[in-house]
Design an enzyme around this catalytic site. Structure first.
Site, mmCIF file in Angstrom:
data_model
loop_
_atom_site.group_PDB
_atom_site.id
_atom_site.type_symbol
_atom_site.label_atom_id
_atom_site.label_comp_id
_atom_site.label_asym_id
_atom_site.label_seq_id
_atom_site.Cartn_x
_atom_site.Cartn_y
_atom_site.Cartn_z
ATOM 1 N N HIS A 1 46.549 35.641 33.191
ATOM 2 C CA HIS A 1 46.962 35.228 34.542
ATOM 3 C C HIS A 1 47.171 33.705 34.570
ATOM 4 C CE1 HIS A 1 46.104 36.345 39.081
ATOM 5 N NE2 HIS A 1 47.365 36.046 38.870
ATOM 6 N N HIS B 1 38.529 42.103 29.485
ATOM 7 C CA HIS B 1 38.545 41.724 30.906
ATOM 8 C C HIS B 1 38.825 40.221 31.062
ATOM 9 C CE1 HIS B 1 37.132 41.759 35.177
ATOM 10 N NE2 HIS B 1 36.820 40.512 34.865
ATOM 11 N N GLU B 2 38.031 39.423 30.392
ATOM 12 C CA GLU B 2 38.185 37.970 30.550
ATOM 13 C C GLU B 2 39.551 37.505 30.064
ATOM 14 O OE1 GLU B 2 36.317 36.421 32.456
ATOM 15 O OE2 GLU B 2 34.774 37.980 32.562
ATOM 16 N N HIS C 1 42.108 37.612 32.760
ATOM 17 C CA HIS C 1 42.146 36.386 33.576
ATOM 18 C C HIS C 1 42.913 35.286 32.826
ATOM 19 C CE1 HIS C 1 39.339 37.639 36.680
ATOM 20 N NE2 HIS C 1 38.349 37.839 35.835
HETATM 21 ZN ZN LIG Z 1 36.494 38.849 36.140
#
Ligand SMILES: [Zn+2]
Length: 659
Positions: A452, A445-446, A449
């Site tokens: 991104h 998940h991290e 980011h």
């Molecule tokens: Zn998050």
């Protein structure tokens, strides 16, 4: 004292902050000089006698405040990951000053007038110009002098109260820890877990920052479970009053800015836009989610042989998992060794999708010996940025996991991104770090980011990478979670840390089957938190709350989500997402996770329809969505990626909520 390292740009590769040179005593002088410099720059922009142009106004503002930005970026990162007493003192002193500084810029009338005069034909410039205009209006630029004065007072007060809230919480994780003298009471915890919390014959189990402590799944002693649970939900009781203060101050602030509630103010510049849209969405989920959780509760009580209480849920959920699915999460841990998960899982998946590669940069240091730095390259060998990784929990680190930027990508400054991921994995006393599946998922998940931020390819720092609406920002990271269980990725990283054996296919099948169980619990604990946040921020201006705990209970009841056995993931007293930052944070924004999960579920479906893990798919996601950051309408970017508007059905199906 040597020259303050914040006064000039870092000379390290990618302008990585030179942590070895930075001392606590550097922060305050650098903040002071940074603010003074930026105010002087802003005065010059506002007082420019020539006509206002994009270059001499908006672009000039983007260029202003370099010392302040360098200082604040590093300081905020350290204040989250390694907040010593010294750092916390600086935080208390500097945050109200930073709030004042922001107001001094946004409430500068001459500057606002010039922004209104700027015109540009260039779409990227026009988008940024509009962002600036909205930022100024939302910060109070259109208000009368008297209202602006009141707004400044409110902002300063909000910042102070929120800082106290968050510091109380940090102290409570050890201050309200479970303290046990007799090791028998900890029966069920692993030997290494017990060893890690032993101090001179006493055992201290610190609280993690959410209701349901992981140890509840393992502790066999019901009384210990109850004690731990009650410590968790009742921690930092002084924060109840602070929450009331924050919510009422925010309501007043919203009214001043022309909105009926803080929630309305908060969603106006999000993709949701209106409170009705958020309520309609949450409303669709509550009924089916609670019904699911009630069914699960019956199963658990059946398994236990008595009506369970909230502190029994995780324990019997594990038992049901074993009984019905023959699955024990602990059996997986030896296959999830941290370094392997990172390199052969997280990095490997990104390599397959985007062709990027990673090189260890052990020559580059973080602020702590456990922090690691990697250089990231595009498929053609060109430089992409740096990835900084800080996996371990420590007493000075706040709870949870997050990504932050140390350097924003922008063509304006010709800078490549430096992004970081923080996790809160317990460091073992010795031997390899073995993760739970949840921790594996969080790592993916991290890193979503991080991608991104790394793939950002925009002109201006204000819209770089993850600088997108809050109810959109979780979407790319949620999508990246799908690769954690993608068969070829899993086969690549899930290997026994001693034997190198792949994880047995049978165990994985059981894990997948068991994953669907307990979805009612997960959805209800999340929705309760989202609706609690919402209730606090739907207060009308002037409305008072006598008893925060009673308010909380009534709000959950009214929303139809009150269920004794599944409490909200965060109660008011430890809801850091919404109360630890005065004017920002996730206040009236906790709904964002499920809001962006609609886009996530749609995108996962797209990847599956298009043959999953392969370069063409990654490249399309990267170019249509990740690389544009916040430099355009993000919903238009979504449509460019998906080819149509999002539908809610894939989310409902995933969460087992289709009725
Ligand atoms: Zn998050």
């Amino acid at each position: 004292m040597a020259e303050n390292p914040f006064f000039s740009p870092s000379t390290l590769p990618y302008k990585l902050p030179d942590f070895a040179e930075i001392r606590e005593e550097h922060y305050l002088p650098a903040f002071e000089r940074g603010m003074t410099d930026q105010l002087r720059e802003v005065e010059a922009i506002a007082g420019d006698p020539g006509p206002a142009t994009f270059a001499n106004t908006v672009e000039a503002l983007e260029r202003s405040g370099q010392i302040l930005k360098r200082t604040a970026t590093v300081f905020m990162s350290i204040a989250s990951s390694d907040a010593t007493d010294g750092i916390r003192e600086i935080e208390t002193e500097i945050l109200p000053k930073l709030t004042k500084h922001g107001d001094a810029i946004h409430l500068n009338r001459a500057l606002y007038e010039r922004i209104k005069q700027v015109a540009t034909e260039d779409p990227e410039e026009a988008w940024l110009l509009e962002k600036y205009r909205v930022d100024f209006v939302r910060a109070g630029a259109d208000l009368s002098e008297a209202d602006q004065e009141r707004l400044k007072e409110l902002n300063e007060e909000l910042t102070k109260v929120a800082t106290t809230f968050s510091q109380n919480l940090l102290r409570a994780s050890t201050g309200s820890a479970l303290v046990v003298e007799d090791v028998k009471e900890l029966d069920g915890l692993s030997e290494s877990a017990i060893k890690a919390i032993e101090k001179d014959g006493t055992y201290v189990l610190p609280l993690l920052n959410f209701t349901n402590q992981p140890a509840l799944a393992e502790l066999t002693d019901r009384q210990t479970r109850r004690k731990l649970y009650e410590l968790s939900v009742n921690r930092a009781p002084e924060n109840f009053d602070l929450a009331v203060k924050l919510a009422t101050l925010r309501a007043e602030r919203a009214a001043l800015l022309g909105y009926p509630t803080h929630a309305a103010y908060s969603v106006a510049d999000q993709t949701a836009k209106t409170t009705d849209a958020v309520e309609e969405m949450l409303g669709k989920l509550v009924g089916p989610a609670v019904a699911n959780a009630r069914r699960e509760a019956e199963l658990l009580s059946e398994q236990a042989g008595f009506p369970i209480e909230a502190w029994d849920w995780s324990f019997y959920a594990e038992k049901v998992r074993k009984a019905r699915y023959d699955f024990d999460g602990a059996e997986l841990r030896p296959y999830f060794e941290l370094d392997r998960v990172l390199r052969d899982g997280v990095f490997h998946a990104a390599g397959e999708l985007y062709g990027i590669t990673f090189a260890d940069r052990d020559d580059l240091a973080g602020y702590h010996p456990d922090v690691r730095v990697f250089e990231v390259f595009n498929a053609d060998g060109s430089q992409l940025g740096l990835f900084v990784f800080d996996p371990y929990a420590r007493p000075t680190k706040r709870g949870g996991a997050w990504m932050n930027n140390l350097v924003d990508q922008s063509h304006l400054f010709g800078e490549l991104p430096v992004v970081m991921n923080n996790l809160n994995v317990t460091k073992p006393a010795e031997g390899p770090t073995l993760l739970t599946f949840d921790e594996v998922n969080t790592a993916f998940h991290e890193f979503g980011h991080a991608l991104h931020g790394l793939f950002s390819d925009v002109r201006f720092p204000r819209v770089s990478g993850t600088e997108v609406p809050r109810d959109f920002v979780e979407y790319p990271s949620q999508v990246n979670e799908m690769w954690a269980t993608w068969p070829s990725v899993l086969a690549n990283f899930a290997r026994h840390h001693e034997t190198g054996e792949p994880v047995p296919a049978e165990l994985l099948e059981k894990m997948k089957a068991a994953e669907k169980f307990n979805q009612g619990f997960a959805t209800v604990e999340y929705l309760a938190a989202a609706l609690l946040d919402w209730a606090w921020h739907k207060l009308a201006p002037g409305e008072t709350v006598e008893d925060a705990e009673a308010f909380e209970a009534a709000a959950l009841e009214r929303a139809g989500i009150a269920f004794d056995l599944v409490r909200t993931r965060y109660r008011t007293n430890y809801f850091a997402h919404i109360f630890s930052s005065g004017t920002g944070g996730y206040s009236a924004g906790y709904y964002s996770y499920i809001w962006s999960e609609v886009l996530d579920a749609e995108s996962v479906e797209w990847f599956k329809e298009n043959d999953g893990l392969k370069r063409g798919n990654g490249d399309h996601f990267r170019s249509a969505l990740l690389s544009v950051g916040g430099s355009m309408d993000v919903m238009a970017a979504f449509r460019n990626f998906r080819g149509r508007d999002p539908r809610i059905e894939p989310l409902l199906e995933r969460r087992g909520l289709l009725t």
